[in-house]
Design a protein around this motif. Structure first.
Motif, PDB file in Angstrom:
ATOM      1  N   PHE A   1      54.101 -30.206 -10.582  1.00 41.67           N
ATOM      2  CA  PHE A   1      54.568 -31.526 -10.165  1.00 41.67           C
ATOM      3  C   PHE A   1      53.656 -32.130  -9.098  1.00 41.67           C
ATOM      4  CE2 PHE A   1      58.828 -30.354 -11.903  1.00 41.67           C
ATOM      5  CZ  PHE A   1      58.939 -31.439 -12.775  1.00 41.67           C
ATOM      6  N   ILE A   2      53.220 -31.311  -8.164  1.00 49.82           N
ATOM      7  CA  ILE A   2      52.341 -31.806  -7.097  1.00 49.82           C
ATOM      8  C   ILE A   2      51.015 -32.287  -7.676  1.00 49.82           C
ATOM      9  CG2 ILE A   2      50.999 -31.091  -5.070  1.00 49.82           C
ATOM     10  CD1 ILE A   2      53.409 -29.266  -4.349  1.00 49.82           C
ATOM     11  N   VAL A   3      50.419 -31.508  -8.560  1.00 45.81           N
ATOM     12  CA  VAL A   3      49.136 -31.898  -9.153  1.00 45.81           C
ATOM     13  C   VAL A   3      49.326 -33.113 -10.063  1.00 45.81           C
ATOM     14  CG1 VAL A   3      47.286 -31.153 -10.716  1.00 45.81           C
ATOM     15  CG2 VAL A   3      48.106 -29.613  -8.923  1.00 45.81           C
ATOM     16  N   ALA A   4      50.410 -33.150 -10.823  1.00 47.51           N
ATOM     17  CA  ALA A   4      50.669 -34.324 -11.675  1.00 47.51           C
ATOM     18  C   ALA A   4      50.846 -35.581 -10.824  1.00 47.51           C
ATOM     19  CB  ALA A   4      51.909 -34.078 -12.533  1.00 47.51           C
ATOM     20  N   TRP A   5      51.559 -35.460  -9.721  1.00 43.17           N
ATOM     21  CA  TRP A   5      51.740 -36.600  -8.819  1.00 43.17           C
ATOM     22  C   TRP A   5      50.389 -37.062  -8.270  1.00 43.17           C
ATOM     23  CZ3 TRP A   5      55.245 -40.109  -7.976  1.00 43.17           C
ATOM     24  CH2 TRP A   5      55.138 -40.914  -6.850  1.00 43.17           C
ATOM     25  N   GLU A   6      49.553 -36.121  -7.932  1.00 38.60           N
ATOM     26  CA  GLU A   6      48.220 -36.442  -7.410  1.00 38.60           C
ATOM     27  C   GLU A   6      47.391 -37.192  -8.450  1.00 38.60           C
ATOM     28  OE1 GLU A   6      45.633 -36.973  -4.616  1.00 38.60           O
ATOM     29  OE2 GLU A   6      47.290 -35.620  -4.164  1.00 38.60           O
ATOM     30  N   VAL A   7      47.516 -36.788  -9.688  1.00 35.64           N
ATOM     31  CA  VAL A   7      46.754 -37.430 -10.764  1.00 35.64           C
ATOM     32  C   VAL A   7      47.297 -38.826 -11.051  1.00 35.64           C
ATOM     33  CG1 VAL A   7      46.263 -37.307 -13.246  1.00 35.64           C
ATOM     34  CG2 VAL A   7      46.028 -35.266 -11.823  1.00 35.64           C
ATOM     35  N   LEU A   8      48.613 -38.997 -10.995  1.00 39.56           N
ATOM     36  CA  LEU A   8      49.233 -40.261 -11.387  1.00 39.56           C
ATOM     37  C   LEU A   8      49.235 -41.317 -10.286  1.00 39.56           C
ATOM     38  CD1 LEU A   8      52.250 -38.870 -13.430  1.00 39.56           C
ATOM     39  CD2 LEU A   8      50.140 -39.889 -14.315  1.00 39.56           C
ATOM     40  N   THR A   9      49.126 -40.928  -9.048  1.00 40.16           N
ATOM     41  CA  THR A   9      49.140 -41.908  -7.964  1.00 40.16           C
ATOM     42  C   THR A   9      47.717 -42.327  -7.622  1.00 40.16           C
ATOM     43  OG1 THR A   9      49.158 -40.133  -6.327  1.00 40.16           O
ATOM     44  CG2 THR A   9      51.290 -41.051  -6.966  1.00 40.16           C
ATOM     45  N   PRO A  10      47.549 -43.590  -7.227  1.00 36.65           N
ATOM     46  CA  PRO A  10      46.191 -44.085  -6.957  1.00 36.65           C
ATOM     47  C   PRO A  10      45.575 -43.562  -5.654  1.00 36.65           C
ATOM     48  CG  PRO A  10      47.807 -45.833  -6.637  1.00 36.65           C
ATOM     49  CD  PRO A  10      48.544 -44.647  -7.171  1.00 36.65           C
ATOM     50  N   ARG A  11      46.404 -43.211  -4.669  1.00 37.17           N
ATOM     51  CA  ARG A  11      45.855 -42.713  -3.401  1.00 37.17           C
ATOM     52  C   ARG A  11      45.452 -41.263  -3.517  1.00 37.17           C
ATOM     53  NH1 ARG A  11      48.962 -43.174   1.812  1.00 37.17           N
ATOM     54  NH2 ARG A  11      46.999 -42.731   2.814  1.00 37.17           N
ATOM     55  N   ASN A  12      44.394 -40.917  -2.829  1.00 37.79           N
ATOM     56  CA  ASN A  12      43.904 -39.553  -2.838  1.00 37.79           C
ATOM     57  C   ASN A  12      44.456 -38.823  -1.609  1.00 37.79           C
ATOM     58  OD1 ASN A  12      42.501 -37.189  -2.883  1.00 37.79           O
ATOM     59  ND2 ASN A  12      40.481 -38.123  -3.048  1.00 37.79           N
ATOM     60  N   HIS A  13      45.313 -37.839  -1.847  1.00 40.40           N
ATOM     61  CA  HIS A  13      45.909 -37.058  -0.761  1.00 40.40           C
ATOM     62  C   HIS A  13      45.307 -35.662  -0.667  1.00 40.40           C
ATOM     63  CE1 HIS A  13      48.979 -40.066  -0.084  1.00 40.40           C
ATOM     64  NE2 HIS A  13      49.273 -40.050  -1.370  1.00 40.40           N
TER      65      HIS A  13
ATOM     66  N   ILE B   1      48.108 -16.340  -8.164  1.00 37.69           N
ATOM     67  CA  ILE B   1      47.541 -17.482  -7.439  1.00 37.69           C
ATOM     68  C   ILE B   1      46.791 -18.393  -8.393  1.00 37.69           C
ATOM     69  CG2 ILE B   1      45.810 -18.141  -5.715  1.00 37.69           C
ATOM     70  CD1 ILE B   1      46.649 -15.589  -4.158  1.00 37.69           C
ATOM     71  N   ASN B   2      45.995 -17.812  -9.292  1.00 32.00           N
ATOM     72  CA  ASN B   2      45.176 -18.618 -10.207  1.00 32.00           C
ATOM     73  C   ASN B   2      45.999 -19.378 -11.241  1.00 32.00           C
ATOM     74  OD1 ASN B   2      42.747 -17.976  -9.006  1.00 32.00           O
ATOM     75  ND2 ASN B   2      42.337 -16.260 -10.376  1.00 32.00           N
ATOM     76  N   LEU B   3      47.169 -18.880 -11.588  1.00 31.93           N
ATOM     77  CA  LEU B   3      47.990 -19.549 -12.593  1.00 31.93           C
ATOM     78  C   LEU B   3      48.752 -20.751 -12.041  1.00 31.93           C
ATOM     79  CD1 LEU B   3      49.268 -16.484 -14.609  1.00 31.93           C
ATOM     80  CD2 LEU B   3      47.693 -18.259 -15.386  1.00 31.93           C
ATOM     81  N   ALA B   4      48.838 -20.876 -10.737  1.00 33.12           N
ATOM     82  CA  ALA B   4      49.505 -22.037 -10.138  1.00 33.12           C
ATOM     83  C   ALA B   4      48.460 -23.131  -9.945  1.00 33.12           C
ATOM     84  CB  ALA B   4      50.139 -21.665  -8.804  1.00 33.12           C
ATOM     85  N   PRO B   5      48.666 -24.296 -10.536  1.00 33.05           N
ATOM     86  CA  PRO B   5      47.698 -25.381 -10.378  1.00 33.05           C
ATOM     87  C   PRO B   5      47.496 -25.752  -8.905  1.00 33.05           C
ATOM     88  CG  PRO B   5      49.296 -25.923 -12.067  1.00 33.05           C
ATOM     89  CD  PRO B   5      49.778 -24.674 -11.382  1.00 33.05           C
ATOM     90  N   GLY B   6      46.262 -26.040  -8.551  1.00 32.10           N
ATOM     91  CA  GLY B   6      45.955 -26.450  -7.187  1.00 32.10           C
ATOM     92  C   GLY B   6      45.535 -25.310  -6.291  1.00 32.10           C
ATOM     93  N   THR B   7      45.581 -24.072  -6.796  1.00 29.60           N
ATOM     94  CA  THR B   7      45.120 -22.925  -6.024  1.00 29.60           C
ATOM     95  C   THR B   7      44.251 -22.051  -6.914  1.00 29.60           C
ATOM     96  OG1 THR B   7      47.060 -21.601  -6.604  1.00 29.60           O
ATOM     97  CG2 THR B   7      47.157 -22.827  -4.533  1.00 29.60           C
ATOM     98  N   MET B   8      43.286 -21.385  -6.287  1.00 28.30           N
ATOM     99  CA  MET B   8      42.420 -20.500  -7.046  1.00 28.30           C
ATOM    100  C   MET B   8      41.784 -19.482  -6.106  1.00 28.30           C
ATOM    101  SD  MET B   8      39.079 -21.203  -9.481  1.00 28.30           S
ATOM    102  CE  MET B   8      38.888 -22.795  -8.819  1.00 28.30           C
ATOM    103  N   VAL B   9      41.811 -18.226  -6.523  1.00 27.35           N
ATOM    104  CA  VAL B   9      41.108 -17.186  -5.776  1.00 27.35           C
ATOM    105  C   VAL B   9      39.631 -17.336  -6.107  1.00 27.35           C
ATOM    106  CG1 VAL B   9      40.751 -14.707  -5.501  1.00 27.35           C
ATOM    107  CG2 VAL B   9      43.058 -15.606  -5.757  1.00 27.35           C
ATOM    108  N   ILE B  10      38.812 -17.526  -5.075  1.00 23.25           N
ATOM    109  CA  ILE B  10      37.384 -17.679  -5.323  1.00 23.25           C
ATOM    110  C   ILE B  10      36.599 -16.414  -5.000  1.00 23.25           C
ATOM    111  CG2 ILE B  10      37.384 -20.174  -5.055  1.00 23.25           C
ATOM    112  CD1 ILE B  10      36.247 -19.727  -2.240  1.00 23.25           C
ATOM    113  N   ASP B  11      37.184 -15.511  -4.213  1.00 29.75           N
ATOM    114  CA  ASP B  11      36.507 -14.262  -3.897  1.00 29.75           C
ATOM    115  C   ASP B  11      37.516 -13.266  -3.348  1.00 29.75           C
ATOM    116  OD1 ASP B  11      34.390 -12.470  -3.629  1.00 29.75           O
ATOM    117  OD2 ASP B  11      33.836 -13.196  -1.641  1.00 29.75           O
ATOM    118  N   ILE B  12      37.209 -12.001  -3.566  1.00 22.99           N
ATOM    119  CA  ILE B  12      37.992 -10.920  -2.978  1.00 22.99           C
ATOM    120  C   ILE B  12      37.006  -9.996  -2.289  1.00 22.99           C
ATOM    121  CG2 ILE B  12      39.518  -8.967  -3.398  1.00 22.99           C
ATOM    122  CD1 ILE B  12      40.527 -10.415  -5.890  1.00 22.99           C
TER     123      ILE B  12
END
Length: 174
Positions: free
Chosen positions: A79-91, A116-127
């Motif tokens: 929902f958070i990522v969808a809201w970010e995509v659908l609204t014109p302001r960049n938060h 963590i990787n399966l939740a949109p908006g977050t990603m493990v980049i290194d361990i």
């Protein structure tokens, strides 16, 4: 103690297999429940549950709790990522946070990584997997309001996963 854990696992397997039997037949009648229990008992007797080789003893209730919390976080993140995509302001206030884990258990670290990787908006980049120190998971976050929140969320996931896999606090540092 080992006998009790084995008995507990067998009981959970019996309940699960009976549930699957009833679900497949789509009939919650007394006869179907008895037939499911008989079939499940036969399966457990013919194919006994193997002993865990990685120090994992699944706790079904804790696993359900982890899966519910994980599913809720994925839905919320969508929902958070969808809201970010659908609204014109960049938060977007992205950032990277390093969170030291309390365990170096490979199954737990892998499960944290995938959760963590399966939740949109977050990603493990290194361990950072230095064996002499606790592992550190570096998480890229799309909305970084408070680094302490990210730290707490990863630690909460770790606690839920440790409980689900039946890894006690005495085994965490190993």
């Amino acid at each position: 103690m080992t006998f009790l854990r084995s008995l507990q696992r067998s009981i959970w397997a019996l309940i699960w297999l009976t549930f699957v039997w009833v679900a497949l037949w789509r009939d919650v009648s007394p006869g179907n429940l008895v037939a499911g229990l008989l079939v499940a008992s036969g399966i457990i007797l013919v194919f006994p549950l193997p002993k865990s080789t990685m120090g994992i003893d699944l706790n079904p209730l804790a696993m359900v709790k982890f899966l519910l919390v994980f599913a809720a976080s994925v839905v919320r993140a969508n929902f958070i990522v969808a809201w970010e995509v659908l609204t014109p302001r960049n938060h977007i206030r992205e950032g990277i946070i390093g969170v030291p884990l309390r365990t170096n258990h490979p199954v737990v670290v892998t499960t944290i990584n995938h959760a963590i990787n399966l939740a949109p908006g977050t990603m493990v980049i290194d361990i950072d997997d230095d064996p002499s120190e606790p592992f550190v998971v570096y998480v890229h976050v799309l909305h970084l309001d408070d680094p302490a929140d990210v730290h707490d969320e990863v630690r909460r996931l770790e606690d839920l996963i440790l409980a689900a896999f039946g890894i006690g606090t005495e085994e965490v540092a190993a």
